[in-house]
Design a protein around this motif. Sequence first.
Motif, PDB file in Angstrom:
ATOM      1  N   ALA A  41      -3.048  17.191  11.481  1.00 53.65           N
ATOM      2  CA  ALA A  41      -2.485  16.276  12.404  1.00 53.65           C
ATOM      3  C   ALA A  41      -3.418  15.331  13.041  1.00 53.65           C
ATOM      4  N   THR A  42      -4.624  15.439  12.897  1.00 53.08           N
ATOM      5  CA  THR A  42      -5.288  14.461  13.165  1.00 53.08           C
ATOM      6  C   THR A  42      -6.335  13.814  12.281  1.00 53.08           C
ATOM      7  N   SER A  43      -6.241  12.431  11.820  1.00 53.02           N
ATOM      8  CA  SER A  43      -6.907  12.089  10.902  1.00 53.02           C
ATOM      9  C   SER A  43      -7.697  10.600  11.665  1.00 53.02           C
ATOM     10  N   LEU A  44      -8.232   9.772  10.998  1.00 52.87           N
ATOM     11  CA  LEU A  44      -8.549   8.479  11.579  1.00 52.87           C
ATOM     12  C   LEU A  44      -7.286   7.618  12.189  1.00 52.87           C
ATOM     13  N   ASN A  45      -7.193   6.969  13.237  1.00 50.19           N
ATOM     14  CA  ASN A  45      -6.249   6.299  13.753  1.00 50.19           C
ATOM     15  C   ASN A  45      -6.272   4.766  13.639  1.00 50.19           C
ATOM     16  N   LEU A  46      -5.357   4.094  14.024  1.00 48.25           N
ATOM     17  CA  LEU A  46      -5.384   2.669  13.757  1.00 48.25           C
ATOM     18  C   LEU A  46      -6.545   1.985  14.469  1.00 48.25           C
ATOM     19  N   ARG A  47      -6.983   2.344  15.685  1.00 49.69           N
ATOM     20  CA  ARG A  47      -7.944   1.859  16.211  1.00 49.69           C
ATOM     21  C   ARG A  47      -9.279   1.811  15.261  1.00 49.69           C
ATOM     22  N   ASP A  48      -9.444   3.135  14.794  1.00 46.89           N
ATOM     23  CA  ASP A  48     -10.635   3.334  13.862  1.00 46.89           C
ATOM     24  C   ASP A  48     -10.510   2.543  12.723  1.00 46.89           C
ATOM     25  N   LEU A  49      -9.422   2.298  12.102  1.00 48.21           N
ATOM     26  CA  LEU A  49      -9.273   1.420  10.978  1.00 48.21           C
ATOM     27  C   LEU A  49      -9.524   0.026  11.331  1.00 48.21           C
ATOM     28  N   HIS A  50      -8.916  -0.384  12.414  1.00 40.89           N
ATOM     29  CA  HIS A  50      -9.364  -1.732  12.959  1.00 40.89           C
ATOM     30  C   HIS A  50     -10.683  -2.221  13.152  1.00 40.89           C
ATOM     31  N   ALA A  51     -11.421  -1.159  13.655  1.00 39.15           N
ATOM     32  CA  ALA A  51     -12.804  -1.263  13.973  1.00 39.15           C
ATOM     33  C   ALA A  51     -13.540  -1.272  12.753  1.00 39.15           C
ATOM     34  N   LEU A  52     -13.368  -0.643  11.640  1.00 45.54           N
ATOM     35  CA  LEU A  52     -14.106  -0.785  10.517  1.00 45.54           C
ATOM     36  C   LEU A  52     -13.724  -2.108   9.790  1.00 45.54           C
ATOM     37  N   ALA A  53     -12.374  -2.271   9.818  1.00 45.99           N
ATOM     38  CA  ALA A  53     -11.982  -3.680   9.256  1.00 45.99           C
ATOM     39  C   ALA A  53     -12.685  -4.898   9.875  1.00 45.99           C
ATOM     40  N   ALA A  54     -12.678  -4.795  11.308  1.00 44.59           N
ATOM     41  CA  ALA A  54     -13.444  -6.130  12.036  1.00 44.59           C
ATOM     42  C   ALA A  54     -14.741  -6.137  12.045  1.00 44.59           C
ATOM     43  N   THR A  55     -15.525  -4.916  11.631  1.00 39.79           N
ATOM     44  CA  THR A  55     -16.897  -4.885  11.385  1.00 39.79           C
ATOM     45  C   THR A  55     -17.335  -5.602  10.067  1.00 39.79           C
ATOM     46  N   GLN A  56     -16.343  -5.226   8.983  1.00 41.42           N
ATOM     47  CA  GLN A  56     -16.707  -5.577   7.631  1.00 41.42           C
ATOM     48  C   GLN A  56     -15.947  -6.936   7.402  1.00 41.42           C
ATOM     49  N   GLU A  57     -15.104  -7.369   8.161  1.00 45.62           N
ATOM     50  CA  GLU A  57     -14.091  -8.578   8.151  1.00 45.62           C
ATOM     51  C   GLU A  57     -13.399  -8.444   6.707  1.00 45.62           C
ATOM     52  N   VAL A  58     -12.716  -7.307   6.942  1.00 49.85           N
ATOM     53  CA  VAL A  58     -11.563  -7.499   5.599  1.00 49.85           C
ATOM     54  C   VAL A  58     -10.266  -6.785   6.273  1.00 49.85           C
ATOM     55  N   ALA A  59      -9.265  -6.876   5.536  1.00 54.18           N
ATOM     56  CA  ALA A  59      -8.214  -6.431   6.131  1.00 54.18           C
ATOM     57  C   ALA A  59      -8.166  -4.798   6.304  1.00 54.18           C
ATOM     58  N   MET A  60      -7.327  -4.268   7.191  1.00 45.65           N
ATOM     59  CA  MET A  60      -7.248  -2.750   7.355  1.00 45.65           C
ATOM     60  C   MET A  60      -6.754  -2.161   6.184  1.00 45.65           C
ATOM     61  N   TRP A  61      -5.775  -2.795   5.361  1.00 45.31           N
ATOM     62  CA  TRP A  61      -5.359  -2.004   4.157  1.00 45.31           C
ATOM     63  C   TRP A  61      -6.280  -1.682   3.248  1.00 45.31           C
ATOM     64  N   GLN A  62      -7.427  -2.719   3.166  1.00 51.99           N
ATOM     65  CA  GLN A  62      -8.470  -2.553   2.345  1.00 51.99           C
ATOM     66  C   GLN A  62      -9.472  -1.366   2.741  1.00 51.99           C
ATOM     67  N   ILE A  63      -9.857  -1.114   3.842  1.00 52.56           N
ATOM     68  CA  ILE A  63     -10.390  -0.125   4.489  1.00 52.56           C
ATOM     69  C   ILE A  63      -9.544   1.082   3.884  1.00 52.56           C
ATOM     70  N   LEU A  64      -8.257   1.322   4.150  1.00 55.89           N
ATOM     71  CA  LEU A  64      -7.540   2.515   4.213  1.00 55.89           C
ATOM     72  C   LEU A  64      -7.548   2.696   2.432  1.00 55.89           C
ATOM     73  N   LYS A  65      -7.283   1.749   1.606  1.00 58.53           N
ATOM     74  CA  LYS A  65      -7.160   1.956   0.397  1.00 58.53           C
ATOM     75  C   LYS A  65      -8.623   2.690  -0.326  1.00 58.53           C
ATOM     76  N   GLU A  66      -9.664   2.143   0.265  1.00 55.95           N
ATOM     77  CA  GLU A  66     -11.069   2.620  -0.101  1.00 55.95           C
ATOM     78  C   GLU A  66     -11.326   3.946   0.456  1.00 55.95           C
ATOM     79  N   LEU A  67     -10.751   4.284   1.405  1.00 56.46           N
ATOM     80  CA  LEU A  67     -10.911   5.813   2.067  1.00 56.46           C
ATOM     81  C   LEU A  67     -10.089   6.641   1.395  1.00 56.46           C
ATOM     82  N   GLU A  68      -8.847   6.258   0.942  1.00 60.69           N
ATOM     83  CA  GLU A  68      -8.078   7.003   0.032  1.00 60.69           C
ATOM     84  C   GLU A  68      -8.609   7.381  -1.412  1.00 60.69           C
TER      85      GLU A  68
END
Length: 74
Positions: A41-68
């Motif tokens: 029921a609880t995994s990473l949320n949008l805030r977490d994805l946004h934080a990772l994406a902002a840190t690495q200056e990439v799109a959130m979908w790229q972070i999600l794809k790599e995690l998956e």
Amino acid sequence: MRIDIKGYLEHNHLTIYKVAKKSGYGYTTLHKSFNKQQTSATSLNLRDLHALAATQEVAMWQILKELEEHYLKD
């Protein structure tokens, strides 16, 4: 399924502190989120994805794809 967020951070030479500083999110908020016990029921949320994406200056979908593709645990 769970996400190995600590493995992702390590592989990308990131710390929670670096992510918090570059993304503008609070350290305590991210620390609690990245260290919480994940359930179906609880995994990473949008805030977490946004934080990772902002840190690495990439799109959130790229972070999600790599995690998956590389960081899912059974």
